[in-house]
Enzyme design. Structure first.
Site, mmCIF file in Angstrom:
data_model
loop_
_atom_site.group_PDB
_atom_site.id
_atom_site.type_symbol
_atom_site.label_atom_id
_atom_site.label_comp_id
_atom_site.label_asym_id
_atom_site.label_seq_id
_atom_site.Cartn_x
_atom_site.Cartn_y
_atom_site.Cartn_z
ATOM 1 C CB SER A 122 1.604 -0.838 9.672
ATOM 2 O OG SER A 122 1.942 -0.030 8.573
ATOM 3 N NE ARG A 123 -3.153 0.598 14.574
ATOM 4 C CZ ARG A 123 -3.090 1.826 14.070
ATOM 5 N NH1 ARG A 123 -3.322 2.012 12.780
ATOM 6 N NH2 ARG A 123 -2.792 2.850 14.840
ATOM 7 N N GLY A 159 0.844 -1.203 0.000
ATOM 8 C CA GLY A 159 0.000 0.000 0.000
ATOM 9 C C GLY A 159 0.876 1.249 0.000
ATOM 10 C CG HIS A 160 3.134 2.199 3.504
ATOM 11 N ND1 HIS A 160 3.149 1.052 4.260
ATOM 12 C CD2 HIS A 160 2.502 3.135 4.250
ATOM 13 C CE1 HIS A 160 2.556 1.286 5.426
ATOM 14 N NE2 HIS A 160 2.147 2.535 5.443
ATOM 15 C CG MET A 208 -1.925 -4.859 1.702
ATOM 16 S SD MET A 208 -0.449 -4.735 0.689
ATOM 17 C CE MET A 208 -0.641 -6.213 -0.289
HETATM 18 P P1 AMP Z 1 0.455 4.849 7.657
HETATM 19 O O1 AMP Z 1 1.872 4.378 7.638
HETATM 20 O O2 AMP Z 1 -0.515 3.817 8.094
HETATM 21 O O3 AMP Z 1 0.293 6.175 8.364
HETATM 22 O O4 AMP Z 1 0.067 5.120 6.153
HETATM 23 C C1 AMP Z 1 0.812 6.003 5.344
HETATM 24 C C2 AMP Z 1 0.052 6.244 4.076
HETATM 25 O O5 AMP Z 1 -0.143 5.012 3.394
HETATM 26 C C3 AMP Z 1 -1.349 6.831 4.342
HETATM 27 O O6 AMP Z 1 -1.619 7.815 3.349
HETATM 28 C C4 AMP Z 1 -2.240 5.631 4.176
HETATM 29 O O7 AMP Z 1 -3.559 5.953 3.782
HETATM 30 C C5 AMP Z 1 -1.515 4.867 3.080
HETATM 31 N N1 AMP Z 1 -1.909 3.467 3.115
HETATM 32 C C6 AMP Z 1 -1.932 2.635 4.187
HETATM 33 N N2 AMP Z 1 -2.413 1.431 3.841
HETATM 34 C C7 AMP Z 1 -2.721 1.499 2.523
HETATM 35 C C8 AMP Z 1 -3.268 0.576 1.579
HETATM 36 N N3 AMP Z 1 -3.613 -0.667 1.914
HETATM 37 N N4 AMP Z 1 -3.434 0.994 0.305
HETATM 38 C C9 AMP Z 1 -3.107 2.259 -0.069
HETATM 39 N N5 AMP Z 1 -2.578 3.175 0.775
HETATM 40 C C10 AMP Z 1 -2.393 2.804 2.047
#
Ligand code: AMP
Length: 281
Positions: free
Chosen positions: A186-187, A36-37, A184
C-alpha cells in the site's frame, strides 16, 4: 458483498453464518488494497464457504505518527476490488468501535521481536497482536490469511495463536510482486513516479544477496549488499539481515541452517519499504 461497520452488525452476521456454514476465512488488511491483498482473499474463497475481509488502519501498531497520518486510504476502490473477488463481507470499523477506550494490554514476543521490524519499530508487534486478537475474538474465523511479504508478522501471529490457543489456522500466502519485482505494498502509492523507478533495487538487492551467499560468508554478503545500495543514494538502508527462518535470529554460518530468510527494510522518498526472500539449504 455486505459492508459492516459496527461490532453488533458483524457479530450478528457471524452468528447467522455459523448456523448455515462450517468454515469462515478471514483476511485482515489496512486497506489501500492491491493484488497482494486480493490473492489472500482468493485463497480464502477457495478454502472456505464464507470469506470476510477487514479494513482497519490500526493506530496502535504505528510507531511513527507521520506514517499513520500519511497511510493511504482508498475505501471506494478497496470495496470495488474486494467485491470483484467474490468476498462475502467486509468489516470496516471506526477506531472508536475497536478502541472505545485505549487498549492497556501489551504483548511481548521475546526474541521474535528483538530483531528486524521489532527492533526498528518498537511496540509495532504488540499493536498488531492486540488488533489481530480482537478480530479473532470478534470474527471467530476457522482460517486467517497473512502474506509472507510481512515475514516476521507471520511468525508473530503463529506464536500468538500457539500461546493463546486461538482456534484459527494461519495460512501463509506468497508475496505478490509488480512486473519489475517490487513487492506490492500500500505504501508504494506514496512513491513519486521518479522514485518508483528506483524501488525495484530493493528486491534486486535481495536477489544479489542470495547469489552472493553462494560465494561469500554472511558478513561478506552483508557488506556487498550495503555497497550495492550505497550506489543508489535515494535509497537509505535501515537493515539487511540474514536470519534463520524459524527463530528469526541472525545467521552466523549458513551451513548451520536449513531455511534462511533475507530481510530488508529501506527508505525511499520518505517511504519505508520492506521485503524478504526465503532460501533453502
Ligand atoms: P496490510 O494491509 O499491509 O496490513 O496487509 C494485509 C495483509 O496483506 C498482510 O497479511 C500482508 O502480509 C498481506 N500483503 C501485503 N502485501 C502483500 C503482497 N505483496 N503479497 C502478498 N500479501 C501481501
Amino acid at each position: 458483498m455486505l459492508i459492516i461497520r459496527d461490532l453488533q452488525g458483524i457479530k450478528q452476521y457471524i452468528k447467522d453464518q455459523k448456523k448455515k456454514i462450517h468454515s469462515i476465512g478471514f483476511v485482515p488488511t489496512m486497506g489501500a488494497l492491491h493484488e497482494g491483498h486480493l490473492s489472500l482473499c482468493r485463497q480464502s474463497l477457495l478454502e472456505n464457504q464464507c470469506t470476510i475481509g477487514s479494513i482497519f488502519v490500526n493506530p496502535i501498531q504505528f510507531n511513527n505518527p507521520k506514517d499513520l497520518e500519511q497511510y493511504p486510504r482508498t475505501e471506494d476502490s478497496d470495496l470495488n476490488l474486494l467485491k470483484s473477488t467474490g468476498c462475502n463481507a467486509v468489516f470496516i470499523p471506526s477506531v472508536k468501535e475497536i478502541y472505545p477506550e485505549p487498549a492497556v494490554i501489551k504483548f511481548n514476543f521475546g526474541h521474535l521481536e528483538t530483531v528486524m521490524e521489532g527492533k526498528h519499530r518498537p511496540g509495532h508487534f504488540s499493536g498488531v497482536a492486540v488488533v489481530v486478537s480482537k478480530f479473532f475474538n470478534i470474527i471467530e474465523p476457522d482460517k486467517a490469511y497473512f502474506g509472507s511479504k510481512d515475514f516476521q508478522q507471520v511468525a508473530i501471529i503463529k506464536q500468538l495463536v500457539k500461546d493463546l490457543n486461538f482456534p484459527v489456522n494461519i495460512v501463509e500466502c506468497p508475496t505478490i510482486r509488480e512486473e519489475d519485482g517490487l513487492a506490492m505494498s500500500s505504501r508504494n502509492l506514496r512513491l513519486s513516479s521518479e522514485k518508483r523507478k528506483l524501488a525495484p533495487h530493493i528486491y534486486e538487492a535481495l536477489k544479489f544477496g542470495s547469489t552472493s551467499l553462494k560465494m561469500n560468508d554472511v558478513a561478506g554478503t552483508k557488506e556487498k549488499i550495503e555497497q550495492y545500495l550505497q550506489k543508489i543514494p535515494e535509497i537509505s538502508l535501515e537493515y539487511f539481515e540474514i536470519a534463520d527462518a524459524e527463530t528469526l535470529l541472525p545467521v552466523v554460518d549458513v551451513k548451520d541452517h536449513k531455511k534462511i530468510v533475507l530481510c530488508i527494510a529501506a527508505y525511499l522518498d520518505g517511504v519505508r519499504l520492506i521485503d524478504n526472500m526465503l532460501l533453502f539449504y
